[in-house]
Write an enzyme that holds these catalytic residues in place. Sequence first.
Site, PDB file in Angstrom:
ATOM      1  N   LYS A 185       0.850  -1.345   0.053  1.00 26.74           N
ATOM      2  CA  LYS A 185      -0.142  -0.048   0.066  1.00 26.74           C
ATOM      3  C   LYS A 185       0.811   1.464   0.029  1.00 26.74           C
ATOM      4  O   LYS A 185       0.630   2.222  -0.760  1.00 26.74           O
ATOM      5  CB  LYS A 185      -0.961  -0.145   1.192  1.00 26.74           C
ATOM      6  CG  LYS A 185      -2.192  -0.882   1.155  1.00 26.74           C
ATOM      7  CD  LYS A 185      -3.238  -0.308   2.116  1.00 26.74           C
ATOM      8  CE  LYS A 185      -4.493  -1.205   1.806  1.00 26.74           C
ATOM      9  NZ  LYS A 185      -5.236  -1.058   2.933  1.00 26.74           N
ATOM     10  N   LYS A 206     -10.645  -3.113  -3.518  1.00 25.67           N
ATOM     11  CA  LYS A 206     -11.528  -1.863  -3.439  1.00 25.67           C
ATOM     12  C   LYS A 206     -10.827  -0.461  -3.910  1.00 25.67           C
ATOM     13  O   LYS A 206     -11.596   0.188  -4.247  1.00 25.67           O
ATOM     14  CB  LYS A 206     -12.570  -1.741  -2.571  1.00 25.67           C
ATOM     15  CG  LYS A 206     -12.272  -2.381  -1.249  1.00 25.67           C
ATOM     16  CD  LYS A 206     -13.380  -2.277  -0.216  1.00 25.67           C
ATOM     17  CE  LYS A 206     -13.312  -3.055   0.897  1.00 25.67           C
ATOM     18  NZ  LYS A 206     -14.264  -3.131   1.647  1.00 25.67           N
ATOM     19  N   LYS A 241      -4.764  -9.013  -6.847  1.00 26.58           N
ATOM     20  CA  LYS A 241      -5.904  -9.310  -6.344  1.00 26.58           C
ATOM     21  C   LYS A 241      -6.868  -8.525  -6.381  1.00 26.58           C
ATOM     22  O   LYS A 241      -6.573  -7.536  -6.613  1.00 26.58           O
ATOM     23  CB  LYS A 241      -5.436  -9.824  -4.699  1.00 26.58           C
ATOM     24  CG  LYS A 241      -5.571  -8.624  -3.904  1.00 26.58           C
ATOM     25  CD  LYS A 241      -5.226  -8.960  -2.294  1.00 26.58           C
ATOM     26  CE  LYS A 241      -5.254  -7.629  -1.789  1.00 26.58           C
ATOM     27  NZ  LYS A 241      -5.478  -7.029  -0.550  1.00 26.58           N
TER      28      LYS A 241
HETATM   29  P1  TYM Z   1     -10.696  -5.652   4.230  1.00 25.40           P
HETATM   30  O1  TYM Z   1     -11.649  -4.563   4.399  1.00 25.40           O
HETATM   31  O2  TYM Z   1      -9.521  -5.042   3.166  1.00 25.40           O
HETATM   32  O3  TYM Z   1     -11.206  -6.970   3.508  1.00 25.40           O
HETATM   33  C1  TYM Z   1     -12.360  -7.629   4.344  1.00 25.40           C
HETATM   34  C2  TYM Z   1     -12.012  -8.929   4.184  1.00 25.40           C
HETATM   35  O4  TYM Z   1     -12.318  -9.335   2.800  1.00 25.40           O
HETATM   36  C3  TYM Z   1     -10.987 -10.325   2.346  1.00 25.40           C
HETATM   37  N1  TYM Z   1     -10.712 -10.125   1.090  1.00 25.40           N
HETATM   38  C4  TYM Z   1     -10.304 -10.848   0.013  1.00 25.40           C
HETATM   39  N2  TYM Z   1     -10.563 -12.052   0.138  1.00 25.40           N
HETATM   40  C5  TYM Z   1     -10.335 -12.804  -0.929  1.00 25.40           C
HETATM   41  N3  TYM Z   1      -9.936 -12.311  -2.257  1.00 25.40           N
HETATM   42  C6  TYM Z   1      -9.614 -11.014  -2.432  1.00 25.40           C
HETATM   43  N4  TYM Z   1      -9.559 -10.481  -3.457  1.00 25.40           N
HETATM   44  C7  TYM Z   1      -9.981 -10.303  -1.039  1.00 25.40           C
HETATM   45  N5  TYM Z   1      -9.919  -8.981  -0.732  1.00 25.40           N
HETATM   46  C8  TYM Z   1     -10.276  -8.866   0.407  1.00 25.40           C
HETATM   47  C9  TYM Z   1      -9.885  -9.794   3.548  1.00 25.40           C
HETATM   48  O5  TYM Z   1      -8.911 -10.960   3.538  1.00 25.40           O
HETATM   49  C10 TYM Z   1     -10.790  -9.616   4.677  1.00 25.40           C
HETATM   50  O6  TYM Z   1     -10.954 -10.681   5.310  1.00 25.40           O
HETATM   51  N6  TYM Z   1      -7.449  -5.329   8.027  1.00 25.40           N
HETATM   52  C11 TYM Z   1      -8.632  -5.981   7.599  1.00 25.40           C
HETATM   53  C12 TYM Z   1      -9.642  -5.600   8.438  1.00 25.40           C
HETATM   54  C13 TYM Z   1      -9.769  -5.820   9.749  1.00 25.40           C
HETATM   55  C14 TYM Z   1      -9.728  -7.268  10.446  1.00 25.40           C
HETATM   56  C15 TYM Z   1      -9.690  -6.939  11.938  1.00 25.40           C
HETATM   57  C16 TYM Z   1     -10.008  -8.465   9.934  1.00 25.40           C
HETATM   58  C17 TYM Z   1      -9.858  -4.885  10.834  1.00 25.40           C
HETATM   59  N7  TYM Z   1      -9.586  -5.763  11.929  1.00 25.40           N
HETATM   60  C18 TYM Z   1      -9.563  -7.940  12.673  1.00 25.40           C
HETATM   61  C19 TYM Z   1      -9.846  -9.348  10.850  1.00 25.40           C
HETATM   62  C20 TYM Z   1     -10.083  -9.265  12.401  1.00 25.40           C
HETATM   63  C21 TYM Z   1      -8.804  -5.478   6.200  1.00 25.40           C
HETATM   64  O7  TYM Z   1      -8.341  -4.328   5.733  1.00 25.40           O
HETATM   65  O8  TYM Z   1      -9.819  -6.211   5.473  1.00 25.40           O
END
Ligand code: TYM
Length: 327
Positions: A111, A194, A191
């Site tokens: 990022k 968003k 991947k």
């Molecule tokens: P975030 O908001 O980017 O994504 C949310 C969830 O979606 C999954 N994901 C994907 N899975 C498969 N293929 C993809 N292309 C893909 N893009 C996103 C992510 O792996 C995630 O599970 N840091 C985290 C949010 C967070 C969190 C937490 C997660 C904050 N605190 C505590 C678990 C536990 C994040 O930015 O996810």
Amino acid sequence: MPKLFSGIQPTGELHLGNYFGAITNWVELQQEHETIYCIVDLHAITSDYDPEVLRENSVNLATDLIASGIDPENSILFIQSEVREHVELQWIFNSVTSYGDLTRMTQFKDKSEKMDFVSAGLFDYPVLQAADILLYRASRVPVGEDQVQHVELTRRIARKFNSRFGEFFPEPEPIVGRGARIMSTADPERKMSKSDHDKHAIGLMEDEDSIWEKVKSAVTDPGKAKGDEMSPGVANLFTLLELTAPESTVEGFREDHREGNLMYIDLKEAVYENLMSEIRPVREKKEELMENRSHVEELLEKGKEKARKIASGNMEEVRKMVGVGPT
Ligand code: TYM
């Protein structure tokens, strides 16, 4: 029942990566776990964002999650910033987190490379994530592949805290499902994400024609690859098919691929049809929910109260162990 925590950022609408990588697992895991799901708005402010729409996005995302099958009566669904202890625990965790560990986080490296202004918050982001999980003493964390490294860091933070102050936190395990790594259809080497929404992500609520356009123009490879060889774009289409279509349909296409008879346009049509059958009910449910937005807000209020109760109890213990107030 084992306690499970996961989070998602309220940046833009849900895409197929979020849906198949996380949300469908969240829904399934509600059966046999005590589940806590969090809309992580404090994570979202570490990169460029618009304060005018953040709150709106959080409620909107809650609507998407409920439409997808999260049951706020059984799961705790809430917005992170409503429970202040997340940030308090993060600060304490900063003192038991290795700086070297944070420099090795691949998501930060990826990022930050693309940004002009890299905030300290973005660097410290995985520590807030550890605080999210451990504030509820959760032992399981369903995530996509890109978040596994953060869960592993969470384990190290828990271990370090426990050895320094006494046994208190579990070492949580990631749960990674079948759709853990959905790729962009426009560039199957990266991947689905968003942050580069338009081209590289397919939104769950996106217009049907636009979804078809993206599936139809998905990058594959020039020829009909034979045998076990599969280009990343074709493999990604197969993943989407496996997640949505009956096994017999998938097997039929696999057979064609093995024999070198697969027409990619047929595969794309099947992906589109099965995908729409899977997500159409979610889209309809969302429309229904949108008519009564205040109901979603009420559900978030209730979630907040339940989350606060657990968080304040655990934080009280942590303060005592660490030797800080308020006492
Ligand atoms: P975030 O908001 O980017 O994504 C949310 C969830 O979606 C999954 N994901 C994907 N899975 C498969 N293929 C993809 N292309 C893909 N893009 C996103 C992510 O792996 C995630 O599970 N840091 C985290 C949010 C967070 C969190 C937490 C997660 C904050 N605190 C505590 C678990 C536990 C994040 O930015 O996810």
